[in-house]
Design an enzyme around this catalytic site. Structure first.
Site, PDB file in Angstrom:
ATOM      1  N   PHE A 231       0.843  -1.197   0.000  1.00  0.00           N
ATOM      2  CA  PHE A 231       0.000   0.000   0.000  1.00  0.00           C
ATOM      3  C   PHE A 231       0.877   1.245   0.000  1.00  0.00           C
ATOM      4  O   PHE A 231       1.774   1.401   0.827  1.00  0.00           O
ATOM      5  CB  PHE A 231      -0.894  -0.003   1.232  1.00  0.00           C
ATOM      6  CG  PHE A 231      -1.795   1.196   1.337  1.00  0.00           C
ATOM      7  CD1 PHE A 231      -2.757   1.454   0.381  1.00  0.00           C
ATOM      8  CD2 PHE A 231      -1.681   2.067   2.409  1.00  0.00           C
ATOM      9  CE1 PHE A 231      -3.591   2.556   0.474  1.00  0.00           C
ATOM     10  CE2 PHE A 231      -2.511   3.172   2.525  1.00  0.00           C
ATOM     11  CZ  PHE A 231      -3.475   3.420   1.552  1.00  0.00           C
ATOM     12  N   GLU A 232       0.649   2.136  -0.952  1.00  0.00           N
ATOM     13  CA  GLU A 232       1.350   3.418  -1.050  1.00  0.00           C
ATOM     14  C   GLU A 232       0.341   4.509  -0.714  1.00  0.00           C
ATOM     15  O   GLU A 232      -0.542   4.831  -1.512  1.00  0.00           O
ATOM     16  CB  GLU A 232       1.938   3.593  -2.437  1.00  0.00           C
ATOM     17  CG  GLU A 232       2.477   4.980  -2.767  1.00  0.00           C
ATOM     18  CD  GLU A 232       3.413   5.563  -1.729  1.00  0.00           C
ATOM     19  OE1 GLU A 232       2.946   6.429  -0.938  1.00  0.00           O
ATOM     20  OE2 GLU A 232       4.588   5.167  -1.704  1.00  0.00           O
ATOM     21  N   VAL A 233       0.460   5.058   0.492  1.00  0.00           N
ATOM     22  CA  VAL A 233      -0.570   5.946   1.026  1.00  0.00           C
ATOM     23  C   VAL A 233      -0.735   7.212   0.197  1.00  0.00           C
ATOM     24  O   VAL A 233      -1.794   7.845   0.220  1.00  0.00           O
ATOM     25  CB  VAL A 233      -0.252   6.289   2.502  1.00  0.00           C
ATOM     26  CG1 VAL A 233       0.998   7.148   2.611  1.00  0.00           C
ATOM     27  CG2 VAL A 233      -1.443   6.948   3.178  1.00  0.00           C
ATOM     28  N   ARG A 234       0.288   7.602  -0.569  1.00  0.00           N
ATOM     29  CA  ARG A 234       0.239   8.854  -1.326  1.00  0.00           C
ATOM     30  C   ARG A 234      -0.242   8.682  -2.760  1.00  0.00           C
ATOM     31  O   ARG A 234      -0.483   9.661  -3.450  1.00  0.00           O
ATOM     32  CB  ARG A 234       1.634   9.495  -1.370  1.00  0.00           C
ATOM     33  CG  ARG A 234       2.283   9.730  -0.015  1.00  0.00           C
ATOM     34  CD  ARG A 234       3.769  10.016  -0.199  1.00  0.00           C
ATOM     35  NE  ARG A 234       4.454   8.856  -0.779  1.00  0.00           N
ATOM     36  CZ  ARG A 234       5.681   8.902  -1.316  1.00  0.00           C
ATOM     37  NH1 ARG A 234       6.341  10.039  -1.365  1.00  0.00           N
ATOM     38  NH2 ARG A 234       6.237   7.804  -1.804  1.00  0.00           N
TER      39      ARG A 234
END
Length: 424
Positions: A231-234
């Site tokens: 998961f890449e929050v940005r």
């Protein structure tokens, strides 16, 4: 329910709908997109300017179809990732040319497609990843400091699409797992949280990836990989799922040979049309999730474009050794006589025992001595003396310009057996 087109059928159709006047992919700029947009027939396509880039270039939103299911596709949010921009216009040409065909009729009556063919035109103008501010748009989903990111977010919020397609290019060093084969297409149903949870939307995205896998692997067996789902929050793809629009990530990767544009565009066309037809027909919901889960994970540094195996190599110092030479390649834009040209550039990336890496092309260097190509150049078959030791050194970071020499019968002379050369 109409059967979706076979990969072989779509591959053949691409020859009919490919854009004959297209420039090399790295040279597809905003002006070309505008020219293609102007050619779209207004009785079939609707076009609006959804926003503007930092430098004021229009961000076009192209709409086609009247179906209740909204689908959003966006390309080239990284300016140096151009393949899908052209591929989208080839999909539009397919829809235009075959608008009366039952498959296209079903697609247009079931789906409404919304596409942003070039989200980062300022980056495309410079052939760079980031926008004119120097920001990676795909890491701006939360702060929304880029006008391009704000445009994409506003479009998603207005349309509330049930599925999105996030279209990119990836590093040409990417291999399919440890197979040594190039990951020419990589797929992902991005996670919408750190736990990598599933919900109905993400499961649909996985099934669409399975459809794409089966379509593309029919044409290029073993060349489909799976992108990391950390998961890449940005990132936009991850946050789209959180906002209610699950995404399908398609990453276009390496291809054997110098002329990669046409085969990679063909794969993108087959991937997009197969998945859209499966979505329209309802067959996507019936796809086998196991076909997604079993896609091999990518190895982001597992591939060289060319490896010369077991040649005699002079390093920066010391005696010659038996070793492998790994060369990377990438699309680039260079200025030639004041005009931009698209090239495949390359450099030497590693030396030594490279047996654990794959290669798009492997060159047998046994019995040959590898030395840098001299400034004056050489041709295969030439007889030349071995260059002085100071000019024989091969090192990481050099341009990928080598000649492979074999001792000739004439004393002190060497025959140029092979030249391996990319642009600087």
């Amino acid at each position: 329910m109409i059967e979706i087109s076979s990969p072989a059928t779509l591959s053949a159709l691409w020859e009919e709908v490919r854009l004959p006047e297209r420039p090399p992919l790295p040279l597809v700029r905003h002006a070309q997109v505008e020219a293609w947009v102007r050619r779209l027939p207004p009785d079939l396509f609707q076009v609006e300017v959804a926003g503007h880039s930092v430098e004021g270039r229009a961000l076009y939103h192209v709409q086609v179809g009247q179906g209740p299911r909204q689908v959003l596709l966006w390309s080239q949010m990284h300016g140096d990732e151009p393949t899908a921009t052209t591929a989208l216009f080839e999909v539009f040409e397919y829809v235009r040319r075959y608008r009366e065909h039952p498959r296209v009729q079903e697609l247009l009556s079931t789906l409404t497609l919304h596409a942003v063919p070039m989200l980062n035109p300022d980056g495309a103008e410079r052939f760079q990843r980031v926008n004119a501010q120097g920001i990676d748009i795909n890491r701006d989903a939360l702060r929304l400091q880029t006008p391009e990111g704000r445009t994409l977010k506003a479009l998603r919020d207005r349309l509330q699409p049930s599925i999105g397609f996030n279209l990119h290019n990836q590093d040409w060093r990417t291999s399919v797992g440890t197979s040594g084969k190039p990951a020419s297409i990589s797929l992902l149903a991005p996670a919408f949280d750190a736990a990598r949870s599933d919900n109905p939307g993400r499961l649909l995205a996985k099934k669409l990836c399975a459809v794409i896998r089966d379509a593309v692997e029919a044409l290029v067996p073993g060349q489909v990989g799976r992108y990391s789902d950390a998961f890449e929050v940005r990132a936009f793809g991850d946050n789209m799922g959180l906002w209610g629009t699950p995404a399908v990530l398609i990453e276009t990767g390496p291809w054997a040979g110098i002329d990669a544009d046409a085969p990679l565009l063909r794969l993108n066309f087959v991937a997009l049309v197969s998945s859209l037809e499966a979505l329209a027909s309802g067959q996507a919901e019936q796809a086998d999730l196991g076909r997604y889960d079993s896609i091999p994970l990518n190895d982001g540094k597992g591939l060289f474009h060319v490896v010369v195996k077991e040649a005699h190599v002079f390093g920066e110092a010391g005696e010659a050794f038996i070793g492998d030479i790994g060369m990377t390649a990438f699309m680039a834009v260079r200025q030639r006589q004041g005009a931009p040209v698209a090239v495949i550039a390359g450099q030497i990336a590693d030396l030594g025992d490279l047996r654990v890496f794959g290669a798009v092309e492997t060159v047998d260097g046994r019995g040959l001595t590898a030395v840098p190509l001299p400034p004056r150049g050489a041709r295969e078959g030439d007889l030349i003396p071995l260059p002085p030791r100071s000019l024989c050194g091969v090192k990481v970071g050099q341009p990928a310009e080598l000649m492979l020499l074999r001792p000739a019968k004439s004393a002190g002379m060497w025959r140029v057996e092979r030249i391996v050369r990319f642009e600087r």
